[in-house]
Design an enzyme around this catalytic site. Sequence first.
Site, PDB file in Angstrom:
ATOM      1  N   GLU A  78      -7.105   4.929   7.583  1.00  0.00           N
ATOM      2  CA  GLU A  78      -6.867   6.345   7.279  1.00  0.00           C
ATOM      3  C   GLU A  78      -8.075   6.954   6.579  1.00  0.00           C
ATOM      4  OE1 GLU A  78      -3.102   5.712   5.338  1.00  0.00           O
ATOM      5  OE2 GLU A  78      -2.236   5.162   7.274  1.00  0.00           O
ATOM      6  N   HIS A 125      -9.628   1.379   4.554  1.00  0.00           N
ATOM      7  CA  HIS A 125      -8.386   1.577   5.299  1.00  0.00           C
ATOM      8  C   HIS A 125      -8.661   2.538   6.454  1.00  0.00           C
ATOM      9  CE1 HIS A 125      -4.357   2.789   6.380  1.00  0.00           C
ATOM     10  NE2 HIS A 125      -3.946   1.674   5.795  1.00  0.00           N
ATOM     11  N   ASN A 185       0.871  -1.174   0.000  1.00  0.00           N
ATOM     12  CA  ASN A 185       0.000   0.000   0.000  1.00  0.00           C
ATOM     13  C   ASN A 185       0.906   1.222   0.000  1.00  0.00           C
ATOM     14  OD1 ASN A 185      -1.794   2.044   0.505  1.00  0.00           O
ATOM     15  ND2 ASN A 185      -2.343   1.371   2.580  1.00  0.00           N
ATOM     16  N   TRP A 186       1.044   1.817  -1.172  1.00  0.00           N
ATOM     17  CA  TRP A 186       2.000   2.931  -1.297  1.00  0.00           C
ATOM     18  C   TRP A 186       1.478   4.220  -0.669  1.00  0.00           C
ATOM     19  CZ3 TRP A 186       4.228   2.639  -7.016  1.00  0.00           C
ATOM     20  CH2 TRP A 186       4.883   1.415  -7.183  1.00  0.00           C
ATOM     21  N   LYS A 187       0.203   4.255  -0.332  1.00  0.00           N
ATOM     22  CA  LYS A 187      -0.400   5.479   0.216  1.00  0.00           C
ATOM     23  C   LYS A 187      -0.089   6.656  -0.700  1.00  0.00           C
ATOM     24  CE  LYS A 187      -0.319   3.342   4.698  1.00  0.00           C
ATOM     25  NZ  LYS A 187      -0.286   3.487   6.162  1.00  0.00           N
ATOM     26  N   GLU A 201      -5.818  -4.661  10.433  1.00  0.00           N
ATOM     27  CA  GLU A 201      -4.802  -3.632  10.639  1.00  0.00           C
ATOM     28  C   GLU A 201      -5.124  -2.856  11.910  1.00  0.00           C
ATOM     29  OE1 GLU A 201      -2.641  -2.637   6.711  1.00  0.00           O
ATOM     30  OE2 GLU A 201      -4.228  -1.189   7.034  1.00  0.00           O
ATOM     31  N   SER A 257       3.013  -2.016  10.481  1.00  0.00           N
ATOM     32  CA  SER A 257       4.443  -2.114  10.764  1.00  0.00           C
ATOM     33  C   SER A 257       5.037  -3.497  10.476  1.00  0.00           C
ATOM     34  CB  SER A 257       4.738  -1.668  12.198  1.00  0.00           C
ATOM     35  OG  SER A 257       4.359  -0.311  12.377  1.00  0.00           O
ATOM     36  N   GLY A 286       2.734  -1.077   4.363  1.00  0.00           N
ATOM     37  CA  GLY A 286       2.811   0.352   4.052  1.00  0.00           C
ATOM     38  C   GLY A 286       4.252   0.786   3.846  1.00  0.00           C
ATOM     39  N   GLY A 287       4.860   1.360   4.863  1.00  0.00           N
ATOM     40  CA  GLY A 287       6.202   1.934   4.759  1.00  0.00           C
ATOM     41  C   GLY A 287       7.227   1.023   4.090  1.00  0.00           C
TER      42      GLY A 287
HETATM   43  P1  PGA Z   1       2.613   0.371   7.727  1.00  0.00           P
HETATM   44  O1  PGA Z   1       1.172   0.592   7.024  1.00  0.00           O
HETATM   45  O2  PGA Z   1       3.169  -0.929   7.185  1.00  0.00           O
HETATM   46  O3  PGA Z   1       3.424   1.555   7.295  1.00  0.00           O
HETATM   47  O4  PGA Z   1       2.374   0.310   9.181  1.00  0.00           O
HETATM   48  C1  PGA Z   1       0.312  -0.478   6.797  1.00  0.00           C
HETATM   49  C2  PGA Z   1      -0.976   0.013   6.192  1.00  0.00           C
HETATM   50  O5  PGA Z   1      -1.466   1.078   6.608  1.00  0.00           O
HETATM   51  O6  PGA Z   1      -1.543  -0.632   5.291  1.00  0.00           O
END
Ligand code: PGA
Length: 247
Positions: free
Chosen positions: A97, A95, A11-13, A166, A210, A231-232
């Site tokens: 967010e 998600h 997930n590149w956001k 998540e 994470s 994500g990251g």
């Molecule tokens: P993260 O994000 O790996 O940076 O914690 C995961 C996500 O929000 O899908």
Amino acid sequence: MTTRRKLVVGNWKMHGSHAANAELLQGILAGGPVNADLAVCPPFPYLSEVAVTLANSAVAWGAQDVSAFEQGAYTGEVSAAMLREFGCRYAIVGHSERRAYHGETDQLVADKAKAALSRGVTPIVCVGETLAQREAGETEAVVKRQLSAVIHTLAHCIGEVVVAYEPVWAIGTGRTASPEQAQAVHALLRAQLAAATPHADAMRLLYGGSVKPDNAATLFAQPDIDGGLIGGAALKAADFLAIARAA
Ligand code: PGA
């Protein structure tokens, strides 16, 4: 028991650029085949060029969101039919967010999942509790409520979705759920799905929050964790590949 092939989704956001995406995808493709399904979810403007880069590769792509509506006067929205025209395989829906910053309700998330499925795009439905909810002992109630809206809306099609657990407190914080904490919630979710569909055993339940190269293997070794939503660490080819190899 069904053996579920692991799925690792990046997930590149809201990250990337022409140049950064090209470099990242080259790095991922150069890593060669892995024993898991892989997908990346870039921001909307880059989807069609990512689709071209990934054509004839084993890496699929998805969107980070999708409209609940078919078409019409919905400024800023992108429909599942549009995504499908480009060969989109997955759409992340719900998600945390988007739930937090865009006010997405359980029902809207369920409607988005339905819109995606109706066009052959597999929704990756995210559920997860906040830190306050976990500390108040509400984790089970929260994730069950979130999943329940999707189960009711999709009815017998629920078996076709991917679910991502998540925990909000683990996203981007470097604080991962322990493998035991994650497995406990995954088992709960699978039991809830099993009450709704005969296909629950074949469904893929991803963990996100994470996930890094050094914790992926123990998370993915849990019986009900079928891969990750990353994500990251999905923004570095070496890390994403290391996580994929842990699957
Ligand atoms: P993260 O994000 O790996 O940076 O914690 C995961 C996500 O929000 O899908």
